[in-house]
Design an enzyme around this catalytic site. Structure first.
Site, short mmCIF file in Angstrom:
data_model
loop_
_atom_site.label_atom_id
_atom_site.label_comp_id
_atom_site.label_asym_id
_atom_site.label_seq_id
_atom_site.Cartn_x
_atom_site.Cartn_y
_atom_site.Cartn_z
N ASN A 1 0.74 -1.21 -0.24
CA ASN A 1 0.00 0.08 0.20
C ASN A 1 0.81 1.36 -0.11
OD1 ASN A 1 -1.45 -2.03 2.25
ND2 ASN A 1 -2.97 -1.35 0.68
N HIS B 1 -2.64 -6.14 -3.01
CA HIS B 1 -2.74 -4.95 -3.81
C HIS B 1 -1.53 -4.75 -5.05
CE1 HIS B 1 -5.97 -2.69 -2.23
NE2 HIS B 1 -5.71 -3.26 -0.87
FE LIG Z 1 -2.43 -3.91 3.12
FE LIG Z 2 -3.54 -6.84 1.29
#
Ligand SMILES: [Fe+2]
Ligand SMILES: [Fe+2]
Length: 288
Positions: free
Chosen positions: A40, A68
Protein backbone atom coordinates in the site's frame (compact mmCIF):
# COMPACT_ATOMS: atom_id res chain seq x y z
CA UNK A 1 20.59 -12.14 14.31
CA UNK A 2 17.82 -9.64 14.82
CA UNK A 3 15.33 -8.48 12.24
CA UNK A 4 12.52 -5.96 12.08
CA UNK A 5 9.44 -6.66 10.05
CA UNK A 6 7.34 -3.59 9.21
CA UNK A 7 3.58 -4.03 8.58
CA UNK A 8 1.94 -2.65 5.40
CA UNK A 9 3.35 0.81 4.65
CA UNK A 10 0.38 3.04 3.73
CA UNK A 11 1.10 6.01 1.44
CA UNK A 12 3.33 8.97 2.10
CA UNK A 13 2.64 9.09 5.87
CA UNK A 14 3.73 5.46 6.13
CA UNK A 15 6.89 6.11 4.12
CA UNK A 16 7.69 9.12 6.31
CA UNK A 17 7.33 6.98 9.43
CA UNK A 18 9.80 4.44 8.02
CA UNK A 19 12.32 7.13 7.02
CA UNK A 20 12.13 8.88 10.37
CA UNK A 21 11.80 5.98 12.80
CA UNK A 22 13.93 3.26 11.22
CA UNK A 23 17.36 4.73 12.15
CA UNK A 24 16.25 4.94 15.79
CA UNK A 25 14.80 1.40 15.80
CA UNK A 26 17.94 0.07 14.12
CA UNK A 27 20.04 1.50 16.91
CA UNK A 28 17.65 0.60 19.74
CA UNK A 29 17.29 -3.05 18.72
CA UNK A 30 20.70 -3.57 17.03
CA UNK A 31 18.93 -4.74 13.87
CA UNK A 32 20.75 -6.80 11.24
CA UNK A 33 17.96 -6.92 8.66
CA UNK A 34 14.74 -5.08 7.85
CA UNK A 35 11.78 -6.39 5.85
CA UNK A 36 8.67 -4.32 5.06
CA UNK A 37 5.36 -5.03 3.37
CA UNK A 38 4.98 -2.36 0.66
CA UNK A 39 1.66 -3.32 -0.99
CA UNK A 40 0.00 0.00 0.00
CA UNK A 41 3.04 2.28 -0.22
CA UNK A 42 1.99 4.17 -3.39
CA UNK A 43 -0.89 6.43 -2.35
CA UNK A 44 -2.37 3.52 -0.39
CA UNK A 45 -2.54 1.18 -3.41
CA UNK A 46 0.32 -0.80 -4.85
CA UNK A 47 3.96 0.16 -5.35
CA UNK A 48 6.17 1.67 -8.07
CA UNK A 49 9.95 1.39 -8.69
CA UNK A 50 10.40 4.99 -7.48
CA UNK A 51 8.61 4.33 -4.21
CA UNK A 52 10.39 1.01 -3.71
CA UNK A 53 13.66 2.95 -4.16
CA UNK A 54 12.57 5.38 -1.49
CA UNK A 55 11.82 2.52 0.93
CA UNK A 56 15.14 0.76 0.21
CA UNK A 57 17.00 4.07 0.78
CA UNK A 58 15.29 4.41 4.16
CA UNK A 59 17.09 1.21 5.24
CA UNK A 60 14.68 -1.58 4.28
CA UNK A 61 16.46 -4.63 2.82
CA UNK A 62 13.52 -6.55 1.32
CA UNK A 63 9.97 -5.48 0.35
CA UNK A 64 7.08 -7.95 0.36
CA UNK A 65 3.58 -7.44 -1.09
CA UNK A 66 0.09 -8.93 -1.29
CA UNK A 67 -3.27 -8.56 -3.00
CA UNK A 68 -2.64 -4.88 -3.92
CA UNK A 69 0.36 -6.01 -5.98
CA UNK A 70 -1.08 -4.98 -9.37
CA UNK A 71 -2.61 -1.59 -8.41
CA UNK A 72 0.18 0.40 -10.13
CA UNK A 73 1.15 -0.77 -13.61
CA UNK A 74 4.80 0.25 -13.04
CA UNK A 75 5.05 -2.74 -10.67
CA UNK A 76 5.86 -4.85 -13.75
CA UNK A 77 9.28 -3.22 -13.90
CA UNK A 78 9.92 -4.11 -10.23
CA UNK A 79 8.80 -7.70 -10.77
CA UNK A 80 11.11 -8.02 -13.76
CA UNK A 81 14.24 -6.38 -12.32
CA UNK A 82 14.25 -6.15 -8.52
CA UNK A 83 15.29 -9.29 -6.63
CA UNK A 84 14.67 -7.50 -3.30
CA UNK A 85 10.96 -7.17 -4.18
CA UNK A 86 8.76 -10.21 -3.52
CA UNK A 87 5.23 -11.06 -4.65
CA UNK A 88 3.11 -13.85 -3.19
CA UNK A 89 4.76 -17.17 -4.04
CA UNK A 90 1.49 -18.93 -4.86
CA UNK A 91 0.65 -17.14 -8.13
CA UNK A 92 0.40 -19.57 -11.04
CA UNK A 93 3.66 -20.71 -12.63
CA UNK A 94 4.86 -18.17 -15.21
CA UNK A 95 3.79 -15.06 -13.25
CA UNK A 96 6.58 -12.46 -13.34
CA UNK A 97 8.66 -11.86 -10.22
CA UNK A 98 9.57 -14.15 -7.33
CA UNK A 99 7.94 -15.29 -4.09
CA UNK A 100 11.16 -15.80 -2.17
CA UNK A 101 14.79 -14.79 -2.10
CA UNK A 102 18.00 -15.44 -0.18
CA UNK A 103 19.89 -12.38 0.98
CA UNK A 104 23.25 -11.81 2.63
CA UNK A 105 23.11 -10.41 6.17
CA UNK A 106 25.50 -7.53 6.71
CA UNK A 107 26.33 -5.80 9.93
CA UNK A 108 26.57 -2.07 9.69
CA UNK A 109 29.51 -0.13 11.05
CA UNK A 110 30.66 -0.69 14.61
CA UNK A 111 28.83 -3.09 16.87
CA UNK A 112 25.78 -1.09 17.97
CA UNK A 113 26.03 0.09 21.53
CA UNK A 114 29.82 -0.26 21.60
CA UNK A 115 31.58 2.92 22.71
CA UNK A 116 32.97 4.77 19.73
CA UNK A 117 36.37 6.25 20.59
CA UNK A 118 36.16 8.87 17.82
CA UNK A 119 32.95 10.16 19.34
CA UNK A 120 34.23 10.56 22.87
CA UNK A 121 33.00 7.15 23.98
CA UNK A 122 29.34 7.82 23.26
CA UNK A 123 27.39 4.83 21.94
CA UNK A 124 26.58 5.51 18.33
CA UNK A 125 24.22 4.18 15.68
CA UNK A 126 26.06 2.20 13.04
CA UNK A 127 26.50 4.14 9.81
CA UNK A 128 24.85 2.62 6.72
CA UNK A 129 28.06 3.26 4.79
CA UNK A 130 30.33 0.55 6.17
CA UNK A 131 28.79 -2.89 5.83
CA UNK A 132 30.62 -5.93 7.15
CA UNK A 133 29.67 -9.35 5.77
CA UNK A 134 28.60 -11.83 8.46
CA UNK A 135 28.72 -14.98 6.36
CA UNK A 136 25.04 -15.46 7.21
CA UNK A 137 22.09 -15.45 4.83
CA UNK A 138 18.39 -14.98 5.40
CA UNK A 139 15.62 -16.31 3.19
CA UNK A 140 12.43 -14.28 2.90
CA UNK A 141 9.21 -15.82 1.60
CA UNK A 142 5.93 -14.07 0.79
CA UNK A 143 2.68 -16.04 0.39
CA UNK A 144 -1.00 -15.11 0.18
CA UNK A 145 -4.00 -16.73 1.85
CA UNK A 146 -7.09 -17.97 0.01
CA UNK A 147 -9.89 -17.51 2.55
CA UNK A 148 -11.87 -14.30 1.82
CA UNK A 149 -9.07 -13.23 -0.57
CA UNK A 150 -8.95 -12.27 -4.23
CA UNK A 151 -7.68 -13.42 -6.65
CA UNK A 152 -7.85 -17.16 -5.89
CA UNK A 153 -4.26 -18.37 -5.92
CA UNK A 154 -2.61 -21.79 -5.70
CA UNK A 155 -2.50 -23.55 -2.32
CA UNK A 156 -0.06 -21.55 -0.14
CA UNK A 157 0.46 -24.47 2.28
CA UNK A 158 1.81 -26.99 -0.20
CA UNK A 159 3.77 -24.44 -2.24
CA UNK A 160 5.35 -22.78 0.81
CA UNK A 161 6.42 -26.13 2.27
CA UNK A 162 8.13 -27.14 -1.00
CA UNK A 163 9.81 -23.74 -1.24
CA UNK A 164 10.96 -23.84 2.40
CA UNK A 165 12.59 -27.26 1.76
CA UNK A 166 14.59 -25.70 -1.09
CA UNK A 167 15.47 -22.58 0.96
CA UNK A 168 16.65 -24.66 3.95
CA UNK A 169 19.42 -26.09 1.78
CA UNK A 170 20.86 -22.55 1.68
CA UNK A 171 19.98 -21.13 5.12
CA UNK A 172 18.04 -22.01 8.25
CA UNK A 173 17.16 -18.37 8.90
CA UNK A 174 13.82 -18.03 7.09
CA UNK A 175 11.22 -15.26 7.48
CA UNK A 176 7.69 -15.63 6.08
CA UNK A 177 5.17 -12.82 5.44
CA UNK A 178 1.77 -14.51 5.12
CA UNK A 179 -0.63 -12.02 3.57
CA UNK A 180 -4.09 -13.25 4.52
CA UNK A 181 -7.45 -12.27 5.98
CA UNK A 182 -8.70 -15.17 8.11
CA UNK A 183 -7.06 -15.64 11.52
CA UNK A 184 -7.70 -19.40 11.25
CA UNK A 185 -5.84 -19.68 7.95
CA UNK A 186 -2.96 -17.59 9.31
CA UNK A 187 -2.57 -19.55 12.56
CA UNK A 188 -2.88 -22.87 10.72
CA UNK A 189 -0.22 -21.73 8.24
CA UNK A 190 2.13 -20.72 11.08
CA UNK A 191 1.54 -24.02 12.88
CA UNK A 192 2.09 -25.92 9.61
CA UNK A 193 5.53 -24.33 9.17
CA UNK A 194 6.52 -24.58 12.85
CA UNK A 195 10.06 -25.90 13.12
CA UNK A 196 10.70 -25.33 9.41
CA UNK A 197 11.08 -21.54 9.44
CA UNK A 198 12.29 -18.90 11.92
CA UNK A 199 9.16 -16.74 11.84
CA UNK A 200 5.73 -16.40 10.28
CA UNK A 201 4.19 -12.94 10.55
CA UNK A 202 0.83 -12.08 9.02
CA UNK A 203 -0.13 -8.95 7.09
CA UNK A 204 -3.19 -7.61 5.18
CA UNK A 205 -5.74 -6.86 7.92
CA UNK A 206 -3.85 -3.70 9.02
CA UNK A 207 -4.80 -4.49 12.63
CA UNK A 208 -1.96 -5.57 14.91
CA UNK A 209 -2.82 -8.66 16.92
CA UNK A 210 -1.56 -9.35 20.46
CA UNK A 211 -0.77 -13.05 20.00
CA UNK A 212 3.00 -12.94 19.46
CA UNK A 213 4.55 -16.20 20.59
CA UNK A 214 7.17 -18.82 19.82
CA UNK A 215 5.69 -22.18 18.88
CA UNK A 216 7.13 -25.42 20.35
CA UNK A 217 9.14 -26.14 17.20
CA UNK A 218 10.92 -22.77 17.44
CA UNK A 219 8.96 -20.64 14.95
CA UNK A 220 8.08 -17.09 16.06
CA UNK A 221 4.52 -16.17 15.17
CA UNK A 222 2.26 -13.10 15.03
CA UNK A 223 -1.13 -13.21 13.28
CA UNK A 224 -0.86 -9.61 12.02
CA UNK A 225 1.88 -7.02 12.19
CA UNK A 226 -0.54 -4.09 11.77
CA UNK A 227 0.12 -1.21 9.36
CA UNK A 228 2.53 1.70 9.15
CA UNK A 229 0.73 4.94 8.43
CA UNK A 230 -2.04 7.20 9.75
CA UNK A 231 -4.02 5.53 12.53
CA UNK A 232 -6.65 8.28 12.87
CA UNK A 233 -8.36 6.47 10.01
CA UNK A 234 -10.09 3.29 8.88
CA UNK A 235 -7.14 0.98 8.08
CA UNK A 236 -5.14 4.02 6.87
CA UNK A 237 -7.91 5.73 4.82
CA UNK A 238 -9.98 8.85 5.64
CA UNK A 239 -12.81 7.87 7.98
CA UNK A 240 -15.85 9.68 6.47
CA UNK A 241 -15.83 8.16 2.94
CA UNK A 242 -15.54 4.66 4.40
CA UNK A 243 -18.53 5.24 6.70
CA UNK A 244 -20.47 6.72 3.75
CA UNK A 245 -19.70 3.64 1.68
CA UNK A 246 -21.08 1.41 4.44
CA UNK A 247 -24.16 3.62 4.82
CA UNK A 248 -25.02 3.99 1.14
CA UNK A 249 -23.26 1.14 -0.67
CA UNK A 250 -22.11 3.74 -3.21
CA UNK A 251 -18.46 3.86 -4.36
CA UNK A 252 -16.33 6.55 -2.68
CA UNK A 253 -12.78 7.83 -3.07
CA UNK A 254 -10.73 6.54 -0.16
CA UNK A 255 -7.91 9.04 0.34
CA UNK A 256 -5.00 8.15 2.62
CA UNK A 257 -5.57 9.75 6.04
CA UNK A 258 -2.99 12.02 7.70
CA UNK A 259 -2.98 11.92 11.46
CA UNK A 260 -1.56 9.84 14.32
CA UNK A 261 1.09 8.14 12.21
CA UNK A 262 2.60 4.96 13.66
CA UNK A 263 5.06 2.31 12.54
CA UNK A 264 3.76 -1.18 13.31
CA UNK A 265 5.64 -4.46 13.14
CA UNK A 266 7.72 -6.89 15.12
CA UNK A 267 11.34 -7.39 16.14
CA UNK A 268 12.44 -11.02 16.02
CA UNK A 269 15.65 -12.44 17.41
CA UNK A 270 16.85 -15.64 15.73
CA UNK A 271 19.61 -18.06 16.67
CA UNK A 272 22.19 -17.87 13.85
CA UNK A 273 23.11 -21.55 13.91
CA UNK A 274 19.73 -23.29 14.34
CA UNK A 275 17.47 -20.67 12.72
CA UNK A 276 15.08 -21.02 15.66
CA UNK A 277 13.45 -17.93 17.13
CA UNK A 278 14.66 -16.70 20.52
CA UNK A 279 12.32 -13.77 21.00
CA UNK A 280 9.49 -11.88 19.30
CA UNK A 281 8.40 -8.42 20.34
CA UNK A 282 5.64 -6.30 18.80
CA UNK A 283 6.49 -2.77 17.70
CA UNK A 284 4.04 0.16 17.64
CA UNK A 285 6.09 3.34 17.44
CA UNK A 286 4.50 6.77 17.12
CA UNK A 287 5.86 9.38 14.71
CA UNK A 288 6.12 12.55 16.79
FE1 LIG B 1 -2.37 -3.83 3.10
FE1 LIG C 1 -3.62 -6.76 1.45
Amino acid sequence: MKLLFIGDIVGQPGRNAVKTLLPKLREQHALDFVIANGENSAGGSGITPKIAGEIFSAGVDVITSGDHLWDQKEVMELLANEKRFLRPLNYPAGTPGQGSGVFEIKRWGETPGEPNIKDGGRAQAPARGDARPTGLSIAVLNAQGRTFMQPPLENPFTLALEEVKRLRERTKIIFVDFHAEATSEKIAFGRFLDGQVSAVVGTHTHVQTADEQIFLGGTAYLTDAGFTGPHESVLGREIEPVIKRFLTGMPQRFEVAKNRVQLHGAVIEIDDASGKAIKIQRVAEALM
